[in-house]
Write a protein that holds these residues in place. Structure first.
Motif, mmCIF file in Angstrom:
data_model
loop_
_atom_site.group_PDB
_atom_site.id
_atom_site.type_symbol
_atom_site.label_atom_id
_atom_site.label_comp_id
_atom_site.label_asym_id
_atom_site.label_seq_id
_atom_site.Cartn_x
_atom_site.Cartn_y
_atom_site.Cartn_z
ATOM 1 N N SER A 1 0.849 -1.191 0.000
ATOM 2 C CA SER A 1 0.000 0.000 0.000
ATOM 3 C C SER A 1 0.881 1.236 0.000
ATOM 4 O O SER A 1 1.833 1.319 0.781
ATOM 5 C CB SER A 1 -0.905 0.017 1.246
ATOM 6 N N SER A 2 0.563 2.202 -0.852
ATOM 7 C CA SER A 2 1.394 3.397 -1.002
ATOM 8 C C SER A 2 0.542 4.648 -1.020
ATOM 9 O O SER A 2 -0.640 4.609 -1.360
ATOM 10 C CB SER A 2 2.212 3.326 -2.297
ATOM 11 N N LEU A 3 1.182 5.753 -0.642
ATOM 12 C CA LEU A 3 0.540 7.052 -0.656
ATOM 13 C C LEU A 3 0.598 7.643 -2.059
ATOM 14 O O LEU A 3 1.296 7.135 -2.932
ATOM 15 C CB LEU A 3 1.255 7.974 0.337
ATOM 16 N N TYR A 4 -0.157 8.698 -2.274
ATOM 17 C CA TYR A 4 -0.177 9.439 -3.539
ATOM 18 C C TYR A 4 -0.774 8.594 -4.657
ATOM 19 O O TYR A 4 -1.650 7.779 -4.439
ATOM 20 C CB TYR A 4 1.212 9.963 -3.905
ATOM 21 N N SER A 5 -0.263 8.769 -5.864
ATOM 22 C CA SER A 5 -0.931 8.199 -7.026
ATOM 23 C C SER A 5 -0.437 6.810 -7.395
ATOM 24 O O SER A 5 -0.870 6.252 -8.397
ATOM 25 C CB SER A 5 -0.742 9.131 -8.230
ATOM 26 N N GLN A 6 0.483 6.253 -6.625
ATOM 27 C CA GLN A 6 0.964 4.904 -6.952
ATOM 28 C C GLN A 6 -0.162 3.907 -6.743
ATOM 29 O O GLN A 6 -0.866 3.930 -5.740
ATOM 30 C CB GLN A 6 2.161 4.536 -6.079
ATOM 31 N N VAL B 1 -5.163 14.805 -12.325
ATOM 32 C CA VAL B 1 -5.817 15.982 -11.766
ATOM 33 C C VAL B 1 -5.426 16.152 -10.300
ATOM 34 O O VAL B 1 -5.029 17.236 -9.849
ATOM 35 C CB VAL B 1 -7.353 15.871 -11.906
ATOM 36 N N LEU B 2 -5.520 15.058 -9.541
ATOM 37 C CA LEU B 2 -5.167 15.109 -8.124
ATOM 38 C C LEU B 2 -3.680 15.383 -7.937
ATOM 39 O O LEU B 2 -3.277 16.135 -7.040
ATOM 40 C CB LEU B 2 -5.564 13.796 -7.453
ATOM 41 N N ASP B 3 -2.848 14.778 -8.782
ATOM 42 C CA ASP B 3 -1.402 15.031 -8.690
ATOM 43 C C ASP B 3 -1.081 16.498 -8.954
ATOM 44 O O ASP B 3 -0.266 17.113 -8.258
ATOM 45 C CB ASP B 3 -0.645 14.155 -9.698
ATOM 46 N N GLU B 4 -1.723 17.069 -9.974
ATOM 47 C CA GLU B 4 -1.424 18.449 -10.352
ATOM 48 C C GLU B 4 -1.855 19.423 -9.260
ATOM 49 O O GLU B 4 -1.100 20.334 -8.891
ATOM 50 C CB GLU B 4 -2.123 18.797 -11.669
ATOM 51 N N ILE B 5 -3.052 19.226 -8.736
ATOM 52 C CA ILE B 5 -3.528 20.131 -7.683
ATOM 53 C C ILE B 5 -2.686 19.962 -6.421
ATOM 54 O O ILE B 5 -2.330 20.944 -5.762
ATOM 55 C CB ILE B 5 -5.019 19.879 -7.396
ATOM 56 N N SER C 1 0.433 19.124 -6.255
ATOM 57 C CA SER C 1 1.746 19.733 -6.461
ATOM 58 C C SER C 1 1.694 21.242 -6.246
ATOM 59 O O SER C 1 2.680 21.861 -5.856
ATOM 60 C CB SER C 1 2.266 19.426 -7.870
ATOM 61 N N ILE C 2 0.523 21.831 -6.473
ATOM 62 C CA ILE C 2 0.351 23.266 -6.276
ATOM 63 C C ILE C 2 0.163 23.596 -4.794
ATOM 64 O O ILE C 2 0.743 24.551 -4.274
ATOM 65 C CB ILE C 2 -0.853 23.782 -7.093
ATOM 66 N N THR C 3 -0.638 22.793 -4.102
ATOM 67 C CA THR C 3 -1.015 23.125 -2.725
ATOM 68 C C THR C 3 -0.100 22.501 -1.679
ATOM 69 O O THR C 3 -0.090 22.943 -0.533
ATOM 70 C CB THR C 3 -2.447 22.660 -2.443
ATOM 71 N N LEU D 1 4.174 27.100 -8.734
ATOM 72 C CA LEU D 1 5.022 26.140 -9.420
ATOM 73 C C LEU D 1 6.393 26.062 -8.763
ATOM 74 O O LEU D 1 6.948 24.967 -8.561
ATOM 75 C CB LEU D 1 5.161 26.532 -10.892
ATOM 76 N N ALA D 2 6.969 27.208 -8.404
ATOM 77 C CA ALA D 2 8.292 27.224 -7.770
ATOM 78 C C ALA D 2 8.272 26.470 -6.447
ATOM 79 O O ALA D 2 9.179 25.687 -6.145
ATOM 80 C CB ALA D 2 8.762 28.659 -7.562
ATOM 81 N N MET D 3 7.233 26.687 -5.652
ATOM 82 C CA MET D 3 7.140 26.002 -4.365
ATOM 83 C C MET D 3 6.926 24.503 -4.545
ATOM 84 O O MET D 3 7.480 23.687 -3.799
ATOM 85 C CB MET D 3 6.003 26.592 -3.532
ATOM 86 N N ALA D 4 6.139 24.114 -5.547
ATOM 87 C CA ALA D 4 5.932 22.687 -5.805
ATOM 88 C C ALA D 4 7.250 22.009 -6.181
ATOM 89 O O ALA D 4 7.565 20.914 -5.702
ATOM 90 C CB ALA D 4 4.900 22.496 -6.920
ATOM 91 N N LEU D 5 8.042 22.658 -7.026
ATOM 92 C CA LEU D 5 9.336 22.099 -7.412
ATOM 93 C C LEU D 5 10.283 22.028 -6.220
ATOM 94 O O LEU D 5 11.048 21.073 -6.072
ATOM 95 C CB LEU D 5 9.953 22.937 -8.523
#
Length: 445
Positions: free
Chosen positions: A33-38, A165-169, A171-173, A372-376
């Motif tokens: 079992s893994s977190l995020y989108s895996q 969609v969930l990954d992109e949002i 990465s922003i928040t 974007l800078a903060m996500a990176l």
């Protein structure tokens, strides 16, 4: 704790699923079992009883839960592959199932969310369970655990999977997301510091669970300073005042005409042309009289001023007065967004900058560039990883926990559980190998 294995048609309610536990070979069963989108997975082996007709197929749902408590669920997902081989007079079924995240990875949406401001919660819930055109309408998922983090600017998804969609949002928040075995989608702030579980190397500490084989891994940041240069955008409505000499009728906008002026290239937000005013009062007490503006080459409209699009040229039919405050224009100018995100604590630890510059044309306003800078930066800063084995009944990815271990100088150190590998031996849960990340040094504020 013994387990029950249920199989049913895709989307079936739990009570409509068939108990297949007696046919399962449960001498050894591992659940990842893994977190995020895996996408999590499990492999189950079954021996077919000749007197029973197995009605399993790829696409069926599979659930593994506590035999005595159906509210404790170790796995929930979809059968992806079935391999059947002969085994004497019986048949041996090897079944590979993937968790509910797989459904999100195969479901796409075609939708633009452009009302501003909108929250991350609103966009995620609408994208997954919304029924308007372009949305997924996956009403089998529970989105009540999608929490609100912040307002986000409009987002456009052209055939994006819900997983993306969930990954992109996220990465922003800086939030985390995962799907639990009950089809509940969780999206929340990872900086919640109150631990849900406590682990300790000292068994005498009350309300804590013992650990074995604790391992700490420290990883150097790939980056601690990121500069993002965004694409071209337009400013807010801006008014610039120009001088005249009483005879000149043709002017350009910008510093070439007069120092410290912006080059107006576009009309205000709610107009088709720039708004131009002539001072019909005095220099000290201007009276700004709006002029009628026509487009270049237009002769059918009675007007006072011609606006030559692309050249940023204003031509008056009669010259504005010989004043410092002669005439003014309201419109918008082109801007290029630029922002810097850095981790001062990491820079102090490293004693040097690990930096990069990123060009992102899609970031057309400063807020987008900063997000974007903060996500990176979050993805590339220092990390402290933790790994151990425990017999705690059910740690889950996404849970916050704390670790106390004097040998590692850890005292109620908060960490986020990211991966859990569960070993089931003889039909009973044996141990869990837990991996996570200590979050105190991460940039999620």
């Amino acid at each position: 704790m013994k387990v029950t294995v249920l199989v049913g048609a895709g989307g079936a309610a739990r009570e409509d699923m068939t108990d297949m536990t007696e046919y399962c070979i449960l001498t050894s069963l591992d659940i990842s079992s893994s977190l995020y989108s895996q996408v999590d997975y499990i492999v189950v082996r079954m021996v077919e009883d000749p007197s029973v007709v197995f009605s399993m197929d790829q696409g069926n749902d599979l659930i593994i839960e506590d035999q005595d408590n159906s509210q404790i669920r170790f796995f929930g997902g979809v059968i992806q592959n079935i391999t059947i081989t002969s085994n004497g007079i019986n048949q041996l079924w090897n079944i590979r199932a993937v968790d509910w995240t797989y459904i999100l990875s195969k479901t796409t949406i075609q939708k633009t969310y452009e009302a501003a401001p909108q929250t991350d919660q609103t966009v995620i819930r609408a994208a997954i369970t919304g029924t308007t055109k372009g949305e997924a309408a996956l009403t089998e998922f529970d989105v009540n655990n999608v929490t609100e983090g912040r307002n986000i600017n409009g987002m456009q998804f052209n055939g994006s999977t819900l997983q993306n969609v969930l990954d992109e949002i996220s990465s922003i928040t800086g939030f985390i997301w995962f799907v639990d075995p009950f089809k509940r989608i969780h999206y929340r702030d990872r900086t919640i510091c109150s631990a849900q579980i406590a682990f300790s190397s000292n068994p005498s500490i009350p309300i804590s669970y013992p650990v074995e084989g604790l391992q700490i891994t420290k990883k150097l940041a790939a980056l601690n300073h990121i500069e993002v240069e965004g694409g071209g955008g337009l400013s807010d409505d801006t008014t610039e005042i120009y001088a005249g000499d009483g005879s000149t009728t043709v002017f350009t906008t910008g510093p070439a005409q007069q120092a410290n002026r912006q080059i107006i290239t576009h009309s205000p937000v709610d107009y088709d042309t720039p708004r131009v005013y002539k001072n019909t009062g005095s220099n000290a007490s201007p009276t700004w009289t709006e002029q009628t503006v026509r487009g270049e080459g237009v002769t059918t409209v009675t007007s006072d001023v011609e606006w030559r699009t692309g050249l940023n040229v204003i031509t008056f039919d009669s010259a504005p007065p010989n004043f410092a405050n002669s005439w003014r224009i309201t419109g918008r100018y082109r801007i290029r967004t630029k922002t810097i995100a850095s981790d001062p604590n990491a820079i102090a630890r490293h004693g040097r900058l690990y930096k990069t510059k990123v060009r992102a044309t899609e970031a057309t306003v400063p807020e987008h560039a900063h997000e974007l800078a903060m996500a990176l930066l979050r993805e590339n800063t220092d990390r402290v990883l933790i790994r151990f084995t425990t017999n705690y009944e059910r740690p889950e990815p996404g849970q916050m926990a704390s670790m106390t271990h004097p040998g590692f100088n850890l005292n109620l150190e908060p960490f986020l559980i990211q991966n859990v590998d569960t070993s089931i031996i003889g039909g009973e849960v044996s141990t869990h190998t837990v991996s996570g990340e200590i979050i105190n040094n991460r940039l999620y504020a």
